[in-house]
Design an enzyme around this catalytic site. Structure first.
Site, PDB file in Angstrom:
ATOM      1  CG  ASN A  69      -0.211   0.531   2.459  1.00  0.00           C
ATOM      2  OD1 ASN A  69      -0.243   1.725   2.758  1.00  0.00           O
ATOM      3  ND2 ASN A  69       0.460  -0.365   3.180  1.00  0.00           N
ATOM      4  CB  CYS A 125       7.229 -34.468   0.459  1.00  0.00           C
ATOM      5  SG  CYS A 125       6.032 -35.821   0.410  1.00  0.00           S
ATOM      6  CG  PHE A 134       8.918   5.900  15.572  1.00  0.00           C
ATOM      7  CD1 PHE A 134       8.275   7.131  15.495  1.00  0.00           C
ATOM      8  CD2 PHE A 134       9.521   5.534  16.769  1.00  0.00           C
ATOM      9  CE1 PHE A 134       8.242   7.974  16.603  1.00  0.00           C
ATOM     10  CE2 PHE A 134       9.483   6.370  17.868  1.00  0.00           C
ATOM     11  CZ  PHE A 134       8.840   7.597  17.798  1.00  0.00           C
ATOM     12  CB  CYS A 187       4.300   5.458   7.714  1.00  0.00           C
ATOM     13  SG  CYS A 187       3.436   5.682   6.173  1.00  0.00           S
ATOM     14  CB  CYS A 240       4.806 -36.991  -6.992  1.00  0.00           C
ATOM     15  SG  CYS A 240       5.727 -36.332  -5.599  1.00  0.00           S
ATOM     16  CG  ASN A 243       4.349   0.474   9.667  1.00  0.00           C
ATOM     17  OD1 ASN A 243       3.839   0.216   8.574  1.00  0.00           O
ATOM     18  ND2 ASN A 243       3.915   1.434  10.458  1.00  0.00           N
ATOM     19  CB  CYS A 270       5.429 -42.849  -0.987  1.00  0.00           C
ATOM     20  SG  CYS A 270       6.275 -42.343  -2.506  1.00  0.00           S
TER      21      CYS A 270
HETATM   22  C1  LIG Z   1      -3.375  -0.065   3.726  1.00  0.00           C
HETATM   23  C2  LIG Z   1      -2.510  -0.028   4.948  1.00  0.00           C
HETATM   24  C3  LIG Z   1      -2.438   1.135   5.693  1.00  0.00           C
HETATM   25  C4  LIG Z   1      -1.653   1.159   6.817  1.00  0.00           C
HETATM   26  N1  LIG Z   1      -1.643   2.288   7.559  1.00  0.00           N
HETATM   27  C5  LIG Z   1      -0.933   2.329   8.718  1.00  0.00           C
HETATM   28  C6  LIG Z   1      -0.985   3.458   9.568  1.00  0.00           C
HETATM   29  O1  LIG Z   1      -1.657   4.441   9.285  1.00  0.00           O
HETATM   30  N2  LIG Z   1      -0.277   3.421  10.697  1.00  0.00           N
HETATM   31  C7  LIG Z   1       0.494   2.344  11.067  1.00  0.00           C
HETATM   32  O2  LIG Z   1       1.109   2.363  12.123  1.00  0.00           O
HETATM   33  N3  LIG Z   1       0.553   1.259  10.280  1.00  0.00           N
HETATM   34  C8  LIG Z   1      -0.151   1.214   9.121  1.00  0.00           C
HETATM   35  N4  LIG Z   1      -0.123   0.072   8.358  1.00  0.00           N
HETATM   36  C9  LIG Z   1       0.701  -1.073   8.780  1.00  0.00           C
HETATM   37  C10 LIG Z   1      -0.130  -2.099   9.549  1.00  0.00           C
HETATM   38  O3  LIG Z   1      -0.625  -1.551  10.755  1.00  0.00           O
HETATM   39  C11 LIG Z   1       0.715  -3.329   9.927  1.00  0.00           C
HETATM   40  O4  LIG Z   1       1.805  -2.921  10.711  1.00  0.00           O
HETATM   41  C12 LIG Z   1       1.274  -4.061   8.723  1.00  0.00           C
HETATM   42  O5  LIG Z   1       0.325  -4.062   7.686  1.00  0.00           O
HETATM   43  C13 LIG Z   1       1.704  -5.518   9.025  1.00  0.00           C
HETATM   44  O6  LIG Z   1       0.641  -6.317   9.490  1.00  0.00           O
HETATM   45  P1  LIG Z   1      -0.198  -7.326   8.552  1.00  0.00           P
HETATM   46  O7  LIG Z   1       0.764  -8.243   7.910  1.00  0.00           O
HETATM   47  O8  LIG Z   1      -1.183  -7.990   9.457  1.00  0.00           O
HETATM   48  O9  LIG Z   1      -0.894  -6.471   7.555  1.00  0.00           O
HETATM   49  C14 LIG Z   1      -0.903   0.036   7.223  1.00  0.00           C
HETATM   50  C15 LIG Z   1      -0.994  -1.115   6.461  1.00  0.00           C
HETATM   51  C16 LIG Z   1      -1.792  -1.168   5.351  1.00  0.00           C
HETATM   52  C17 LIG Z   1      -1.884  -2.426   4.544  1.00  0.00           C
END
Ligand SMILES: Cc1cc2nc3c(=O)[nH]c(=O)nc-3n(C[C@H](O)[C@H](O)[C@H](O)COP(=O)(O)O)c2cc1C
Ligand SMILES: Cc1cc2nc3c(=O)[nH]c(=O)nc-3n(C[C@H](O)[C@H](O)[C@H](O)COP(=O)(O)OP(=O)(O)OC[C@H]3O[C@@H](n4cnc5c(N)ncnc54)[C@H](O)[C@@H]3O)c2cc1C
Ligand code: SF4
Lengths: 432, 450
Positions: A76, A391, A136, A138, A349, A203, A346
């Site tokens: 995303n 397997c 911390f 994104c 395959c 994250n 088995c």
């Molecule tokens: C579309 C999307 C938006 C996200 N927005 C945020 C956010 O605003 N703040 C944040 O801390 N993490 C955000 N994340 C990260 C998720 O909170 C999470 O840490 C990450 O997706 C891993 O977990 P998962 O494998 O269950 O998705 C976002 C993830 C996705 C997919």
């Protein structure tokens, strides 16, 4: 029935499954539905200063698939909440009022300036939220503005920002780590040094999903251009598990409570996180793919599992696998396993044969006495587990320990004495 | 209403719309999602049993892997390079006794990977869309005559062209395809696929076709041996075995293969004459096909009568089941003894019960019964009509009434090869005819280059 109720930093929730800060926790409407479905808590979609950020008006999400179009990875380029702060705070207050037994955590991202924290921390606490989570992590967009992963990748910034928050906060502070670092320990230590009560990880991971095979531009794009996004979902779990285990087994970080995030899709994924040291878990992608109802499988699956293990609470599971994680140099080099193929299950395959033949140690037959038959040649088998891995029939090939006699491959006697690399004759740095 | 004494045979038992539904595609083309999910079921076995079970030896895991990654051209090439009629075979092969029978998934779950339908998916776009994947080889200066227009002949011609030889196809019928065009059940190959496939095969170039030109009438084998560097014979089997009963020529006693040919060529199937009560004598694919198609044309009661048991039947269990679920009855252990008539019209057959002796010999069991019929189809195997082929039989060594060949499909003559239904020892399937043609072409090439 095992009791799933959970306490993280003293915050109670009916189960250890929280929704991670993301679209599922973007507003009261969603969080209400999530709590109705049975989720234990929610980390609200990350709050920021007004004016709110804006998102692109084209594709924000993209997925990678298995052949039957199951989502196996997700990406995303969404930013933090795009709604005004007061709207979010008002809705959070209502939610906490309506659902006092659920955990409500405020994810926040503010600049590294004291005025900001002095101003916003009390406003957020006023909603009744149970804790802060400092975003911390994104990895796109926000980091270009010096926030998110731009902070999370520099331990000094993590510490400084955590200190700012702690200075004004009365409720616990969780620091959410970014995986876009080569070693997770310095950020975890920095969070601890800054006074964090816990860390949550991970994250999303920097990623580009693929190219568009028609246009040969990256995919997806906004008006022909794209930027990297954050990868998450099933594909990231092994990376997360390693990071959690590192924090949990390292002496000076082991005491930091961990909230595990990343790739949790069913209850077994949660068991992985918990056993490797997370005290609770957060979920995002699986809900974005399947909806809130997966909570039923997560809770009943975990509860049944605990029953089978004769555990009465989640707490008993937490960290159970941590002592089994060590460095390669301490692995017992005298321990020997050989593959064994159960001929009754088995299906012939021959995939074990072809991989061992092409890749490993030419240790599996394809014919025996002129008949199609796959058997392990113990004289050649190094016990690498490749055949087990490929397997298609679970349990058909198993690794069995050699406990006595002679290893037919090396001709050396099997011994129960342990010996690892630190003392091995081939190790020039061995301890003598 | 009183039973009329006249045999009840007439056209128009069903409307054109009903017929269209009844003769729709038996195994429709997979949709993309279906194909991808099914492809995912393949384990990509080592020394794959399915490949070994395919008479043409198609690298099945290989083509499925290519299909999985949506490398459709690559997938089609993997199939067609071993079996240029991979498209037709995907529709008509009894996969339940070939590749799919040996799929290792059978030991897991009684449901093999549906290889035939994947093969169709992989070849459809290429063959239907005339996407040419093959190139004529560099001209060898040699000229080969190919007699016949069916799978054996066309497969041989195509392989010869890829190897650089000039080919002339001499075919008795008006159209190419052999039984693909005139014999295979209509619901197995809809939308004129046999012609599209023949066009695809000719698309390689270097193959000249003369239809309506028959050996024995328009030329002799000796002519061909004079005029060409090598000859391939793929003239199939022209005739159906007789029941060996008195009054065999009675109206209403019909050659099943002839009838299917007219069905396949009919502009409007509802105009075909169809009996109310139909008996089919035989136990192979032809018997099943004529029975099911009669039912689908509107016959009221169709019964296949076979002189041995279910296990001995040439048609596979799946085909028998298919007939039964199509509303066809099957009677075993009954041998026809006498054609019955009333007022000069066929009215039924008296059958004798049969049984197997310990030594495996089929003998009369003593009792008998009568089954009524307006139409009786003969489907008790085919034979080569040597009389129509001039002196061919005199100069070629035969075996059990068919051409004798070695494992390279070479006949007793040094410059003549043969394959398909007209040779002894084969399986009488489209796919084995294709393989014969291919093997012969490869051997012809070897000999011509020596
Ligand atoms: C579309 C999307 C938006 C996200 N927005 C945020 C956010 O605003 N703040 C944040 O801390 N993490 C955000 N994340 C990260 C998720 O909170 C999470 O840490 C990450 O997706 C891993 O977990 P998962 O494998 O269950 O998705 C976002 C993830 C996705 C997919
Ligand atoms: C009713 C029926 C249903 C069948 N269903 C199936 C099925 O579902 N699946 C399957 O795998 N197999 C099936 N078969 C068998 C399959 O059709 C044959 O095995 C296959 O067609 C044999 O190929 P061929 O090239 O040897 O002969 P044919 O397909 O019979 O082709 C012979 C060709 O030779 C030509 N010819 C004949 N005489 C001369 C001559 N004197 N001079 C020049 N040309 C001549 C003909 O015009 C024809 O083009 C079926 C057979 C029948 C009869
Ligand atoms: S464990 Fe490794 S070496 Fe041994 S048989 Fe399996 S693949 Fe071969």
């Amino acid at each position: 029935m095992a009791n799933l109720s959970s306490e993280f930093l003293g915050i109670k929730s009916p189960n250890p499954f929280w929704l991670a800060s993301a679209p599922p926790t973007d507003k009261a409407y969603n969080v209400n539905r999530a709590f109705e479905a049975g989720w234990g808590g929610a980390v609200w979609k990350t709050l920021g200063e007004d004016p709110p950020i804006v998102n692109v008006n084209g594709p924000r999400y993209a997925a990678s698939y298995s052949n039957d179009r199951r989502v196996i990875g997700f990406n995303n380029i969404e930013l933090i909440t795009d709604r005004p702060l007061d709207v979010n705070l008002k809705e959070m207050r209502f939610i906490k009022r309506d659902w006092p037994d659920r955990a409500l955590v405020a994810s926040v991202m503010f600049p590294m300036q004291e005025e900001a924290w002095a101003k916003y921390v009390p406003m957020v606490e006023d909603t009744g939220a149970d804790a802060f989570e400092l975003n911390f992590g994104c990895p796109h967009g926000m980091s270009e503005r010096g926030m998110g992963a731009a902070v999370g990748q520099v331990p000094e910034y993590i510490q400084a920002t955590t200190e700012l928050c702690k200075k004004y906060a009365r409720i616990p502070v969780i620091v959410k780590l970014t995986p876009n670092v080569t070693n997770i320990l310095p950020p975890a230590r920095a969070a601890k040094a800054g006074g964090a009560d816990a860390v949550s990880l991970i994250n999303t991971v920097n990623s580009i999903m693929r190219v568009d095979y028609e246009t040969l531009s990256m995919y997806p794009t906004t008006d022909g251009m794209g930027s990297h996004g954050g990868y998450c979902g099933q594909g990231v779990k092994p990376i997360v598990l390693h990071m959690i285990a590192e924090i949990a087994r390292t002496q000076d970080t082991a005491d930091i409570p961990i909230s595990g995030i990343g790739g949790i899709t069913d209850w077994r994924d949660a068991v992985d996180h918990l056993a490797l040291g997370a005290q609770n878990v957060q979920v995002c992608t699986a809900v974005m793919v399947y909806g809130f109802k997966i909570i039923d499988d997560l809770t009943t699956g975990l509860s049944n599992f605990l029953d089978e293990k004769a555990m009465t609470s989640v707490r008993e599971l937490v960290g159970r696998a941590v002592p089994s994680v060590t460095d390669w140099q301490y692995l017992n080099l005298n321990y020997i396993e050989k593959a064994h193929i159960d001929q009754d299950t088995c299906i012939s395959c021959g995939r074990c044969h072809i991989v061992c033949e092409d890749v490993s140690h030419q240790a599996i037959t394809s014919t025996v006495d002129g008949e199609r038959r796959f058997e392990v040649i113990e004289e050649e088998c190094v016990g690498c587990n490749l055949c087990v891995s490929v397997c298609p029939i679970e349990g058909c090939i198993s690794m069995q320990q050699l406990t006595s006699g002679v290893d037919p491959r090396t001709g050396r006697p099997v011994t129960s004495e342990k010996a690892d690399w630190t003392t091995h004759a081939n190790n020039p740095m061995r301890s003598k | 209403m009183t039973e009329t004494m006249q045999a009840d045979i007439r056209s128009g038992r069903l409307s054109e719309a009903e017929i269209e539904v009844n003769f729709g595609d038996m195994h429709p083309l997979f949709r993309r999602a279906e194909a991808l999910v099914e492809a995912d079921r393949c384990f990509f076995c080592y020394d794959a049993p399915c490949t070994n079970a395919c008479p043409t030896g198609i690298d099945i895991p290989g083509f499925i892997q290519q299909l999985r990654s949506q490398n459709i051209k690559g997938s089609a090439h993997t199939i067609l390079s071993e079996n240029i009629m991979g498209g037709m075979c995907a529709r008509v092969c009894p996969t339940e006794v070939l590749c799919e029978q040996d799929c290792v998934r059978n030991t897991l779950e009684d449901q093999p990977v549906r290889i035939g339908r994947l093969q169709r998916y992989a070849t459809e776009a290429v063959v239907e869309g005339s996407l040419q994947l093959f190139q004529r080889g560099e001209d060898s200066g040699k000229h080969v005559a190919v007699v016949g227009g069916g799978p054996a002949a066309l497969s041989c011609a195509h392989r010869l062209a890829t190897l650089g030889h000039r080919v002339r196809v001499l075919n008795a019928a008006e159209k190419l395809g052999g039984l693909n065009e005139y014999g295979i059940a209509a619901y197995k190959t809809v939308n004129d696929f046999a012609q599209k496939e023949a066009d695809y095969i000719l698309g390689i170039g270097g193959i000249e076709v003369r239809n309506s030109t028959a050996m024995g009438t328009d030329f002799s084998l000796a002519d061909l041996r004079n005029d060409y560097d090598a000859v391939f014979l793929g003239f199939g089997m022209g005739g159906v075995n007789e029941l060996g009963l008195d009054n065999d020529q009675l109206d209403g006693v019909v050659d099943a293969v002839d009838y299917i040919a007219s069905l396949r060529q009919a502009e409007n199937k509802s105009e075909l004459p169809v009996g109310r009560k139909v008996l089919v004598i035989g136990g192979g694919m032809t018997a099943i096909d004529i029975a099911v198609q009669s039912k689908r044309l509107g016959a009221e009661e169709v019964t296949v009568v076979y002189r041995r048991g279910q296990q001995q039947m040439g048609a596979s269990n799946l085909e028998q089941e298919y007939a039964q679920t199509s509303g066809v009855g099957i009677r075993y252990w009954l041998a026809p003894r006498e054609l019955l008539q009333s007022d000069g019209c066929l009215s039924g057959i008296e059958f004798e019960y049969t049984q197997l002796e310990d030594n495996g010999k089929l003998v009369p069991g003593g009792k008998s019964c009568v089954l009524e019929a307006d139409v009786v189809f003969k489907a008790i195997g085919q034979k080569v009509l040597w009389d129509s082929l001039g002196d061919t039989a005199e100069i070629l060594e035969l075996d059990h009434g068919r051409v004798s060949v070695n494992e390279c499909r070479k006949t007793s003559l040094p410059d003549v090869w043969a394959g398909g239904d007209c040779v002894y020892g084969g399986e009488d399937l489209t796919v084995s005819a294709v393989q014969d043609g291919k093997l012969a072409a490869m051997d012809i090439d070897r000999c011509l280059r020596q």
